[in-house]
Design a protein around this motif. Structure first.
Motif, short mmCIF file in Angstrom:
data_model
loop_
_atom_site.label_atom_id
_atom_site.label_comp_id
_atom_site.label_asym_id
_atom_site.label_seq_id
_atom_site.Cartn_x
_atom_site.Cartn_y
_atom_site.Cartn_z
N THR A 144 -19.82 61.58 -34.24
CA THR A 144 -19.32 60.38 -33.59
C THR A 144 -20.20 59.18 -33.91
OG1 THR A 144 -20.54 61.03 -31.63
CG2 THR A 144 -18.18 61.51 -31.66
N GLU A 145 -19.64 58.03 -33.64
CA GLU A 145 -20.41 56.81 -33.90
C GLU A 145 -21.69 56.78 -33.08
OE1 GLU A 145 -17.81 53.25 -33.62
OE2 GLU A 145 -16.26 54.76 -33.27
N VAL A 146 -21.60 57.28 -31.88
CA VAL A 146 -22.76 57.29 -31.00
C VAL A 146 -23.91 58.04 -31.65
CG1 VAL A 146 -23.63 57.92 -28.73
CG2 VAL A 146 -21.23 57.28 -29.02
N THR A 147 -23.60 59.18 -32.22
CA THR A 147 -24.63 59.97 -32.87
C THR A 147 -25.25 59.20 -34.04
OG1 THR A 147 -23.39 61.95 -32.29
CG2 THR A 147 -25.12 62.21 -33.91
N VAL A 148 -24.41 58.56 -34.80
CA VAL A 148 -24.91 57.77 -35.92
C VAL A 148 -25.86 56.69 -35.41
CG1 VAL A 148 -24.28 56.22 -37.82
CG2 VAL A 148 -22.83 58.18 -37.27
N ARG A 149 -25.43 56.02 -34.37
CA ARG A 149 -26.27 54.95 -33.81
C ARG A 149 -27.61 55.49 -33.33
NH1 ARG A 149 -21.35 52.55 -31.85
NH2 ARG A 149 -21.43 53.61 -29.85
N ASN A 150 -27.56 56.62 -32.62
CA ASN A 150 -28.80 57.20 -32.11
C ASN A 150 -29.77 57.55 -33.23
OD1 ASN A 150 -28.06 56.98 -29.43
ND2 ASN A 150 -27.15 59.02 -29.37
N ARG A 151 -29.24 58.15 -34.30
CA ARG A 151 -30.10 58.50 -35.43
C ARG A 151 -30.67 57.23 -36.04
NH1 ARG A 151 -28.66 62.77 -33.66
NH2 ARG A 151 -30.00 61.83 -32.09
N CYS A 152 -29.84 56.23 -36.21
CA CYS A 152 -30.29 54.96 -36.78
C CYS A 152 -31.44 54.39 -35.96
CB CYS A 152 -29.15 53.96 -36.82
SG CYS A 152 -28.04 54.17 -38.22
N ARG A 153 -31.24 54.39 -34.67
CA ARG A 153 -32.27 53.84 -33.78
C ARG A 153 -33.58 54.59 -33.94
NH1 ARG A 153 -32.86 55.33 -28.91
NH2 ARG A 153 -30.72 56.04 -28.66
N GLU A 154 -33.49 55.92 -33.96
CA GLU A 154 -34.70 56.73 -34.10
C GLU A 154 -35.40 56.47 -35.42
OE1 GLU A 154 -32.76 60.31 -31.46
OE2 GLU A 154 -33.31 60.68 -33.55
N ILE A 155 -34.62 56.42 -36.48
CA ILE A 155 -35.21 56.19 -37.80
C ILE A 155 -35.91 54.83 -37.82
CG2 ILE A 155 -34.72 55.79 -40.24
CD1 ILE A 155 -32.35 57.78 -39.89
N LEU A 156 -35.22 53.81 -37.31
CA LEU A 156 -35.77 52.47 -37.37
C LEU A 156 -36.95 52.30 -36.42
CD1 LEU A 156 -32.43 50.48 -37.61
CD2 LEU A 156 -34.06 51.00 -39.44
N GLU A 157 -36.95 53.07 -35.34
CA GLU A 157 -38.09 53.02 -34.42
C GLU A 157 -39.33 53.59 -35.10
OE1 GLU A 157 -37.19 55.20 -30.88
OE2 GLU A 157 -35.94 53.58 -30.08
N LYS A 158 -39.12 54.68 -35.78
CA LYS A 158 -40.23 55.43 -36.35
C LYS A 158 -40.80 54.76 -37.60
CE LYS A 158 -41.94 59.62 -35.26
NZ LYS A 158 -41.89 60.34 -33.97
N PHE A 159 -39.93 54.14 -38.34
CA PHE A 159 -40.39 53.61 -39.62
C PHE A 159 -40.08 52.13 -39.74
CE2 PHE A 159 -39.33 58.00 -40.13
CZ PHE A 159 -40.51 58.51 -40.62
N VAL A 160 -41.10 51.44 -40.18
CA VAL A 160 -40.87 50.05 -40.50
C VAL A 160 -40.36 50.01 -41.92
CG1 VAL A 160 -41.90 47.77 -40.60
CG2 VAL A 160 -42.83 49.50 -39.05
N ILE A 161 -39.10 49.71 -42.06
CA ILE A 161 -38.55 49.64 -43.41
C ILE A 161 -38.75 48.24 -43.94
CG2 ILE A 161 -36.48 49.83 -44.82
CD1 ILE A 161 -35.54 52.00 -42.95
N ARG A 162 -39.68 48.13 -44.86
CA ARG A 162 -39.98 46.80 -45.39
C ARG A 162 -38.94 46.41 -46.42
NH1 ARG A 162 -45.40 49.38 -47.08
NH2 ARG A 162 -43.78 50.92 -47.43
N GLN A 163 -38.72 45.16 -46.50
CA GLN A 163 -37.77 44.68 -47.50
C GLN A 163 -38.26 44.96 -48.91
OE1 GLN A 163 -34.62 43.44 -47.17
NE2 GLN A 163 -34.88 44.14 -45.05
N LYS A 164 -39.57 45.06 -49.04
CA LYS A 164 -40.16 45.29 -50.36
C LYS A 164 -39.73 46.64 -50.91
CE LYS A 164 -44.41 42.66 -49.91
NZ LYS A 164 -45.78 42.83 -49.39
N LEU A 165 -39.46 47.54 -50.00
CA LEU A 165 -39.06 48.88 -50.41
C LEU A 165 -37.83 48.83 -51.29
CD1 LEU A 165 -40.01 51.86 -49.50
CD2 LEU A 165 -37.87 51.85 -48.25
N LYS A 166 -37.00 47.89 -50.95
CA LYS A 166 -35.75 47.77 -51.69
C LYS A 166 -36.01 47.15 -53.06
CE LYS A 166 -32.87 44.04 -50.78
NZ LYS A 166 -31.88 43.35 -49.97
#
Length: 309
Positions: free
Chosen positions: A282-304
């Motif tokens: 479900t969308e909820v699950t996707v959102r939860n995973r997204c939140r956890e990933i983004l909480e845990k890791f600072v995804i820098r723009q440089k990475l891209k």
DNA sequence: ATGGTTTTTACTGCGTC
DNA sequence: GACGCGGTAAAAACCAT
């Protein structure tokens, strides 16, 4: 006399060679104690020898309950020299034929075995799985019978579980849901039977569950998604892999989250609804995973990677 | 059977095109 | 207003004990 190399695609075999259980991760070739060696076991000295010694008949197979080695008494009424039988002998032969056919699948063990193996082939057929999977699954099922794991269990359940384990071993990514559906089972009961099989100790080489990367690739295959999104999603997954965010979570949801984030980073918005649908969460699950990933890791723009177009 | 964890269902509010 | 997104609460499902 173990083989280290796949005779089909020349890949390195993995698994426990000492126990006689190795397989090719690429094409699923299974080399075991009764492995079929397609090459000749003799050296050919001349053409005549080759003709004489060439073997005939089908290779023995796990997927037939008697390994495909059954003997039939023909109904033609001839003896081994091709002469016709007399009246009495013909009747004898007919009786023998009847009983032989009856006995072959009459003991209850043999009967369930032949039904189960047919079921395995049927499931594999529906999922377009290669015959190597059928062989492996059949082998697994035989073992489970031998160790009386499958005692008083539903045949389709154990057949599905055997297929699932065979897929795991050969790195073919199929979910319990898919296999269960092909076997006419709910995901839940399919999982139950698979669990039984896993706990039984049938598994002689530990097969880790497929990595999230597999799920990502699968998810991307279902929907037409820009390859660069997939590449970035895989990269993100790899970078974050060491962490324990994935424990206990549905891998599909995690894969969906990586793909979603990757798409956003490339500026290609894919609706959560769509990704969730293809990942079967479900969308909820996707959102939860997204939140956890983004909480845990600072995804820098440089990475891209710098080049966007 | 029970409790803890995760997913799903259903609903609400917010911003944008 | 429809759509996509984010959040929440409660129910359902799952798993280990």
């Amino acid at each position: 006399m173990g083989i280290n190399e796949c005779p089909i695609c020349r890949n390195r075999l993995i698994g426990d060679a000492d126990k006689g259980e190795t397989f090719c991760p690429k094409c699923g070739f299974v080399a075991n104690d009764q492995a079929i060696d397609p090459s000749a076991e003799w050296k050919s000295s001349n053409y005549e020898d080759r003709l004489k010694r060439s073997r005939v008949g089908m290779p023995s197979t796990y997927s037939l309950h008697d390994y495909g080695l059954s003997t039939d008494i023909s109904a033609e009424g001839k003896d081994s020299h091709g002469r016709y039988l007399g009246q009495m002998n013909r009747m004898d032969a007919q009786r023998m034929r009847k009983w032989q056919a009856r006995i072959r699948t009459s003991s209850s063990g043999e009967r369930t075995l032949s039904i189960a193996l047919a079921k395995i082939s049927e499931i594999a057929d529906q999922l377009n799985l290669p015959s190597s999977i059928v062989e492996e699954a059949s082998h697994i099922f035989r073992k489970s019978v031998k160790q009386s794991v499958s005692k008083s269990k539903s045949i389709s359940g154990m057949a599905a579980a055997s297929i699932m384990l065979a897929c795991r071993r050969t790195m073919v990514n199929r979910t319990l849901k898919e296999i269960g559906a092909a076997a006419g089972l709910t995901e839940r009961s399919a999982a139950k039977y698979f669990r039984v099989l896993q706990m039984s100790g049938i598994e002689m080489v530990y097969v880790p569950p497929p990595p999230i990367q597999k799920y990502i690739s699968k998810l991307v295959n279902n929907e037409k998604i820009n390859p660069r999104v997939e590449r970035l999603a895989l990269e993100l997954a790899e970078k974050a892999n060491e962490s324990e965010i994935s424990s206990g979570k549905t891998p599909g949801g995690l894969a969906a989250a990586y793909v979603y984030i990757a798409a956003v980073m490339w500026g290609e918005h894919i609706p959560q609804r769509e990704i969730a649908e293809f990942a079967d969460v479900t969308e909820v699950t996707v959102r939860n995973r997204c939140r956890e990933i983004l909480e845990k890791f600072v995804i820098r723009q440089k990475l891209k990677p710098a080049i966007t177009k």
